[in-house]
Design an enzyme around this catalytic site. Structure first.
Site, mmCIF file in Angstrom:
data_model
loop_
_atom_site.group_PDB
_atom_site.id
_atom_site.type_symbol
_atom_site.label_atom_id
_atom_site.label_comp_id
_atom_site.label_asym_id
_atom_site.label_seq_id
_atom_site.Cartn_x
_atom_site.Cartn_y
_atom_site.Cartn_z
ATOM 1 N N HIS A 29 0.815 -1.169 -0.243
ATOM 2 C CA HIS A 29 0.015 0.029 -0.111
ATOM 3 C C HIS A 29 0.816 1.412 -0.179
ATOM 4 O O HIS A 29 0.774 2.234 -0.750
ATOM 5 C CB HIS A 29 -0.851 0.087 1.139
ATOM 6 C CG HIS A 29 -1.692 1.152 1.057
ATOM 7 N ND1 HIS A 29 -3.245 1.345 0.712
ATOM 8 C CD2 HIS A 29 -1.638 2.496 1.719
ATOM 9 C CE1 HIS A 29 -3.615 2.349 0.973
ATOM 10 N NE2 HIS A 29 -2.800 3.146 1.613
ATOM 11 N N GLU A 30 1.775 1.380 0.774
ATOM 12 C CA GLU A 30 2.711 2.361 1.029
ATOM 13 C C GLU A 30 3.586 2.614 -0.083
ATOM 14 O O GLU A 30 4.040 3.642 -0.619
ATOM 15 C CB GLU A 30 3.392 2.361 2.378
ATOM 16 C CG GLU A 30 2.523 2.577 3.776
ATOM 17 C CD GLU A 30 1.631 3.558 3.569
ATOM 18 O OE1 GLU A 30 1.813 4.765 3.123
ATOM 19 O OE2 GLU A 30 0.365 3.503 4.283
ATOM 20 N N HIS A 33 2.062 4.611 -2.838
ATOM 21 C CA HIS A 33 1.992 6.040 -2.617
ATOM 22 C C HIS A 33 3.572 6.593 -2.673
ATOM 23 O O HIS A 33 3.919 7.789 -3.708
ATOM 24 C CB HIS A 33 1.955 6.340 -1.019
ATOM 25 C CG HIS A 33 0.527 6.099 -0.630
ATOM 26 N ND1 HIS A 33 -0.470 6.650 -1.567
ATOM 27 C CD2 HIS A 33 -0.010 5.619 0.289
ATOM 28 C CE1 HIS A 33 -1.511 6.291 -0.901
ATOM 29 N NE2 HIS A 33 -1.507 5.780 0.351
#
Length: 379
Positions: A29-30, A33
């Site tokens: 997920h990170e 980003h």
């Protein structure tokens, strides 16, 4: 002592398995980003798995601090120009930035770039799930024997009252053809508590029954009972040998995308019914509940554990897109307002939104954790 034992039963395998699962999901997920931010020239100050004091950390060549922290319930990427992990703009620092610093600060990037950076996190969760499911369908195969044969009709349920029998084959639900039991469940979830027409195959003949779904109490594998809207049907376990058929890359990718959409569609249908008061809230699970399920799945084999990672990854990606300030969806909501107004929301409105969003998220976590403790028979 007996109640406490139910709480710690999953610790030997459940806790490590949970930590592995949540670390993998949060990392991807990170990473979404992070990669998109780097592509747009944003300076990334911190990449953290977990919150709180770091267990271990190191710096890369571009000055990003990578760390694994003690509280394993999420993670964050902190950009240059952010005040905190929630991406609240650091207004005091922003006002003092030089022109060169503004070029790498997240708050000064064009609106579409900021939106793509935020959306990339949930998107990475969906991609991870699709990759896992695609590999599963290619290497292990699709279980074509999970058909629509009814293996059990629970006594006193709408299905029993309608006249449905064990051994019937479900051909369609409200006119929609089905070929797996998962599809039956999905169509019943869509119908909610409305009268539903099931078309069956019985002794070579098609017959139709109208059932009225209602809330039914079922035994909970983790202890106690749960209530959910259902008709009272169970699948048959009378499958043929060699039921897994390996798919080619394109077919596997298509099947994986359908599986991800099924999870999203089913989850949103349940949430909508819950908000409308037509579904029980006792199925909401917090960290303890997820850890307990993780222990059960991990003990059944590596393949099932990897499959659970994919399912939880979809759920986390979906929840993060909810329009609640502090979540990724909340930031996208702010950006949508900025696009309409032609300017960002003022600082007071954003701060108020973050506070309300934090209260909502913490409230849901407390409620879900209470459900976990009840299921673990601690109360």
């Amino acid at each position: 002592m007996g109640a406490l034992q139910g709480f710690v039963d999953w610790l030997p395998l459940g806790l490590p398995a949970y930590l592995v699962m949540i670390t993998v999901i949060v990392f991807f997920h990170e990473l979404g980003h992070f990669l998109v931010a780097r592509a747009f020239g944003v300076r990334v100050e911190t990449f953290s798995i977990g919150f709180g004091p770091p267990i271990v950390g190191w710096d890369d060549r571009k000055g990003t601090r990578w760390k694994i922290s003690w509280i394993p319930f999420g993670g964050y990427v902190k950009f240059f120009g952010d005040l905190d992990p929630a991406s609240t703009p650091d207004r005091d620092t922003i006002d003092k930035m030089s022109e060169a610093e503004r070029k790498t600060a997240f708050p000064f990037k064009p609106l579409y770039q900021r939106a793509l950076v935020v959306f990339a996190g949930p998107a990475a969760n969906f991609v991870l799930a699709i990759v896992i499911f695609t590999a599963f369908f290619m290497c292990i195969g699709e279980n074509v024997a999970v058909r629509t044969k009814i293996g059990e009709v629970f006594k006193g349920t709408p299905a029993a009252h309608a006249g449905i029998k064990t051994g019937d084959w479900v051909r369609s639900v409200n006119g929609t053809p089905v070929s797996t039991f998962d599809q039956i469940v999905a169509q019943l979830h869509k119908a909610g508590t409305r009268p539903t027409t099931l078309t069956l195959l019985r002794s070579g003949h098609r017959v139709s029954f109208v059932v009225q779904p209602r809330e039914i109490t079922f035994p909970n594998p983790e202890g106690g009972t749960i209530r959910k809207v259902a008709v009272g049907l169970g699948p048959s376990d009378d499958f043929d040998n060699g039921t897994f058929v390996r798919l080619g890359p394109i077919d596997a990718l298509g099947a994986a995308s359908q599986r991800v959409w099924f999870v999203v569609d089913t989850s949103l249908s349940y949430l909508s019914r819950m908000i409308a008061g037509r579904a029980s809230t006792d199925q909401l699970a917090g960290p303890l509940g997820v850890a307990s399920v993780t222990e059960q799945v991990a003990s059944s084999g590596l393949v099932n554990f990897i499959g659970l990672i994919a399912l939880i990854s979809v759920s986390i990606g979906m929840v993060n897109l909810f329009p609640i300030p502090i979540l990724d969806g909340g930031h996208l909501l702010y950006y949508g307002c900025e696009a309409v107004l032609g300017r960002p929301l003022n600082a007071r409105a954003q701060d108020l939104g973050f506070r309300l969003g934090l209260a909502v998220v913490l409230g849901l976590m407390v409620f879900a954790t209470w459900n976990d403790l009840v299921r673990l028979n601690l109360f």
